[in-house]
Scaffold this motif. Structure first.
Motif, PDB file in Angstrom:
ATOM      1  N   ALA A  73     -29.181 -29.396 -16.478  1.00  0.00           N
ATOM      2  CA  ALA A  73     -29.509 -29.392 -17.908  1.00  0.00           C
ATOM      3  C   ALA A  73     -30.596 -30.415 -18.218  1.00  0.00           C
ATOM      4  N   VAL A  74     -30.585 -31.549 -17.502  1.00  0.00           N
ATOM      5  CA  VAL A  74     -31.644 -32.555 -17.666  1.00  0.00           C
ATOM      6  C   VAL A  74     -32.980 -31.977 -17.212  1.00  0.00           C
ATOM      7  N   GLU A  75     -32.983 -31.241 -16.089  1.00  0.00           N
ATOM      8  CA  GLU A  75     -34.218 -30.602 -15.627  1.00  0.00           C
ATOM      9  C   GLU A  75     -34.748 -29.622 -16.665  1.00  0.00           C
ATOM     10  N   THR A  76     -33.847 -28.891 -17.297  1.00  0.00           N
ATOM     11  CA  THR A  76     -34.275 -27.953 -18.343  1.00  0.00           C
ATOM     12  C   THR A  76     -34.898 -28.709 -19.513  1.00  0.00           C
ATOM     13  N   CYS A  77     -34.304 -29.835 -19.881  1.00  0.00           N
ATOM     14  CA  CYS A  77     -34.850 -30.660 -20.965  1.00  0.00           C
ATOM     15  C   CYS A  77     -36.248 -31.156 -20.611  1.00  0.00           C
ATOM     16  N   LEU A  78     -36.453 -31.521 -19.359  1.00  0.00           N
ATOM     17  CA  LEU A  78     -37.738 -32.062 -18.921  1.00  0.00           C
ATOM     18  C   LEU A  78     -38.772 -30.973 -18.642  1.00  0.00           C
ATOM     19  N   VAL A 101     -33.333 -41.406 -17.173  1.00  0.00           N
ATOM     20  CA  VAL A 101     -32.142 -40.768 -17.720  1.00  0.00           C
ATOM     21  C   VAL A 101     -30.946 -41.678 -17.501  1.00  0.00           C
ATOM     22  N   TRP A 145     -37.075 -38.085 -25.025  1.00  0.00           N
ATOM     23  CA  TRP A 145     -37.446 -36.691 -24.742  1.00  0.00           C
ATOM     24  C   TRP A 145     -36.386 -35.737 -25.283  1.00  0.00           C
ATOM     25  N   GLY A 146     -35.142 -36.115 -25.114  1.00  0.00           N
ATOM     26  CA  GLY A 146     -34.073 -35.243 -25.589  1.00  0.00           C
ATOM     27  C   GLY A 146     -32.709 -35.799 -25.242  1.00  0.00           C
ATOM     28  N   VAL A 148     -28.914 -34.454 -23.904  1.00  0.00           N
ATOM     29  CA  VAL A 148     -28.262 -33.329 -23.239  1.00  0.00           C
ATOM     30  C   VAL A 148     -26.758 -33.557 -23.256  1.00  0.00           C
ATOM     31  N   VAL A 207     -32.489 -38.661 -22.195  1.00  0.00           N
ATOM     32  CA  VAL A 207     -33.676 -38.478 -21.365  1.00  0.00           C
ATOM     33  C   VAL A 207     -34.862 -39.065 -22.124  1.00  0.00           C
TER      34      VAL A 207
END
Length: 299
Positions: free
Chosen positions: A8-13, A45, A80-81, A83, A92
């Protein structure tokens, strides 16, 4: 960190994580890391599970809310976001170059963080950042300890009445409209080696309050965390940080010590078995500075 949360962190980034480096320090018992991404970017993160420590989980949510409305010019990393997966939350944000200001503190680190505190204190707290009274811990520690004399050391017995009197009224004199970080410590500031400037991290306690609050917290931490050149230099720098500030700044340092000392007598936090001993050590090492401050404010 659970695999599903990492994805989910990868999706945010917006890019896969190709490498990471664990980051150690701070007070919360959760994972933190700098990330290298497939697109060449980097990020930071940190994550927390409500099941591990509910209070830290709440602080992360508070920090995300503060960073989301942070104004330009404040020395803070860009969010950044956020999650959230199951009972986990991850923040993040930008990776801040550099290393922690300490401990121990150095002259350059103290100056850099003092400048960051001054920049923060020039900013009106954004809408949504709560009044400082809602963020502060209970600062009636010395008053409560005065009613528990069996738990006091000889030094505390001799001074506790003056300490309680010096900290009376803190709910009124900490109030204000300016942004305050409210958790100034050496491990909550990153010094950029190229510019020598500081970025403040961990904004979960941020609030609208008096302009001197962060400078007072810095003065307390320089002594409590220690200075590379020894306790006398730490004490002198703390007094210099408080010089020219209203007497309430000195009273706040005394109140912080009382809070740590009183809280050190309470049961341990879940997942943080050494925190109470840390609080007691900080309260004890501040005693010489407190004697100086009592003389200055004439309490």
């Amino acid at each position: 960190m659970p695999t599903v949360l990492a994805h989910a962190v990868e999706t945010c980034l917006g890019s896969p994580i190709v490498d990471f480096r664990d980051v150690h320090g701070g007070m919360t018992p959760g994972p933190a890391a700098t990330l290298s991404l497939d697109n060449g970017a980097s990020a930071f993160v940190k994550a927390m599970s409500k099941g591990i420590n509910a209070r830290s989980y709440e602080l992360y949510q508070q920090e995300a809310a503060v960073l989301a409305v942070m104004r330009t010019g404040v020395p803070a990393a860009r969010l950044w976001g956020i999650v959230e997966v199951d009972d986990w939350v991850a923040l993040v944000m930008d990776r801040v170059p550099g290393t922690a200001a300490g401990p121990p503190w150095t002259n350059g680190a103290v100056a850099a963080v003092a400048s960051a505190c001054a920049a923060t204190a020039e900013v009106i707290a954004p809408a949504g950042v709560p009044p400082v009274l809602g963020r502060l811990p209970d600062l009636d520690g010395w008053t409560k300890l005065a009613a528990e004399p069996d738990d006091l050391t000889g030094w505390e017995i001799r001074h506790v009445d003056r300490l309680a009197a010096a900290t009376s009224g803190w709910r009124t004199w900490t109030a204000g409209r300016l942004l305050t970080h409210q958790d100034i410590r050496a491990d909550n500031a990153i010094i950029d080696p190229a510019s020598g400037t500081a970025v403040l991290v961990d904004w979960g306690c941020a609030a609208a309050g008096a302009p001197w609050l962060d400078r007072a917290l810095l003065a307390a931490d320089v002594v409590a965390a220690g200075h590379a050149e020894g306790p006398e230099v730490a004490r002198r720098q703390a007094l210099e940080l408080l010089l020219g500030e209203p007497s309430e700044a000195s009273r706040f340092v005394i109140a912080q010590a009382g809070m740590w000392r009183r809280n050190s007598t309470l049961p341990a936090h879940p997942g943080m078995p050494t925190h109470r001993a840390w609080q007691r050590a900080r309260a004890d090492v501040l005693q010489p500075l407190i004697e100086d401050l009592l003389a200055v404010i004439g309490s």
